[in-house]
Design an enzyme around this catalytic site. Sequence first.
Site, PDB file in Angstrom:
ATOM      1  N   ASP A 188       4.716 -26.183  92.418  1.00 10.16           N
ATOM      2  CA  ASP A 188       3.535 -25.756  91.456  1.00 10.16           C
ATOM      3  C   ASP A 188       2.439 -26.575  92.184  1.00 10.16           C
ATOM      4  O   ASP A 188       1.592 -25.805  91.980  1.00 10.16           O
ATOM      5  CB  ASP A 188       3.916 -26.161  90.039  1.00 10.16           C
ATOM      6  CG  ASP A 188       4.952 -25.334  89.465  1.00 10.16           C
ATOM      7  OD1 ASP A 188       5.396 -24.151  90.195  1.00 10.16           O
ATOM      8  OD2 ASP A 188       5.435 -25.726  88.668  1.00 10.16           O
TER       9      ASP A 188
ATOM     10  N   SER B 239       0.029 -27.189  83.303  1.00 13.40           N
ATOM     11  CA  SER B 239      -0.004 -28.512  83.476  1.00 13.40           C
ATOM     12  C   SER B 239      -0.376 -28.970  84.906  1.00 13.40           C
ATOM     13  O   SER B 239      -1.158 -30.075  85.052  1.00 13.40           O
ATOM     14  CB  SER B 239       1.387 -29.288  83.194  1.00 13.40           C
ATOM     15  OG  SER B 239       2.431 -28.794  83.721  1.00 13.40           O
TER      16      SER B 239
ATOM     17  N   GLY C   9       5.043 -20.836  81.515  1.00 15.53           N
ATOM     18  CA  GLY C   9       5.663 -21.120  82.847  1.00 15.53           C
ATOM     19  C   GLY C   9       4.696 -20.600  83.918  1.00 15.53           C
ATOM     20  O   GLY C   9       5.228 -20.322  84.817  1.00 15.53           O
TER      21      GLY C   9
ATOM     22  N   GLU D 270       3.478 -36.888  87.940  1.00 15.44           N
ATOM     23  CA  GLU D 270       4.437 -36.282  86.714  1.00 15.44           C
ATOM     24  C   GLU D 270       5.723 -36.949  86.945  1.00 15.44           C
ATOM     25  O   GLU D 270       6.335 -37.144  85.816  1.00 15.44           O
ATOM     26  CB  GLU D 270       4.598 -34.750  87.141  1.00 15.44           C
ATOM     27  CG  GLU D 270       5.023 -34.182  86.162  1.00 15.44           C
ATOM     28  CD  GLU D 270       4.765 -32.520  85.904  1.00 15.44           C
ATOM     29  OE1 GLU D 270       4.961 -32.014  84.936  1.00 15.44           O
ATOM     30  OE2 GLU D 270       4.585 -31.991  86.840  1.00 15.44           O
TER      31      GLU D 270
END
Length: 370
Positions: A160, A110, A106, A148
């Site tokens: 993120d 990615s 977390g 994504e």
Amino acid sequence: MWSAPGRVNLIGEHTDYNDGFVLPFALPFRIAVAARARTDGQLAITTVGDDGRPQRAEPVSVGALEPDGVTGWAAYPSGVSWVLRHEGFTSGADLVIAGDVPAGAGLSSSHALQCATALALLGLAGVELDQPGAPTRAGVAAWVQRSENDFVGVPTGLLDQTASLCCVESCVLFLDVRSGEMEQVPFDAATAGLDVLVIDTRARHSHADSGYRERRAGCERAADLLDVPALRDVEPAGLDDALARLPEELRPLVRHVVTENERVLRTVELLRAGRLAEIGELLSASHVSLRDDYRVSCLELDVAVDAARAAGALGARMTGGGFGGSAIALVPHEELDTIGDKVLAAFAERSLPAPGLFTAVPSPGAGRDI
């Protein structure tokens, strides 16, 4: 070679896709991408794991990349190439990927991979961020989000990617997701005699197979029913009235988003005033809201938070999307080892795998290394 960091979100969870406020900082752990241009239009990707053994994905034509055409880990860098192709960057490349951001914790491994890939592919095209004529960091973050959302098929928000690209050393990034306005807020825990303890619960986290999608859809449905652009537009003073207009199953989602935005704003006020030690109660309140209203916590996260607080942490919360991953605790420096030991003991008492523990300080964002 280019690299990008993972991130910890100090507070502001599940607010980004509701046009709200977030407060992340970059970790010292990074994903690096070494890149070499190719003239045949092929994208060849190799990743090197912790064991030092390379895994090679089947080379693909950049011009033939399409959503659902690449699966597994290779979909993430391939999706970035796909987006950049649509932005005019069509060349092929050899990419070799390695890093030390814990996967599945977390902590946005990615997105670190995707951001580093974007910088590498742009760099091979002669485009370096922060140079005249280059895309903005916020613009690249939006490209990574598209890769994504539309290529990998995971409906993540902008938190993120923006954190990985835009955070700076010694600060947390106060981001208004709707407007894009950013403020680098100083965050010097050491001077305040504090540490941010990160507890990697080892409970694997993934947006792709979690209830993330369901909760995002629920927030969008609630906004539609309330006739507002996003839940960001529900004022705290009008929260009770808004909840009364919603079906029971949507009320906890809305309550979390509205109160979490308020907690972010209050945290920023305290940090601007140099009152860092006072943010602990807000961190703990955030966890309660994520656990009880948003329902994205799990046993391991609750054990980590409860054990840290019982041992003397000023505040603690899960960080990231939930359903596993990591928690953070704001702890007095002199009690760091004791609190860590008690967290480990709490996991052992429940026969849970031992968590990973490390302290985190705000670190630089993505950039070129060589």
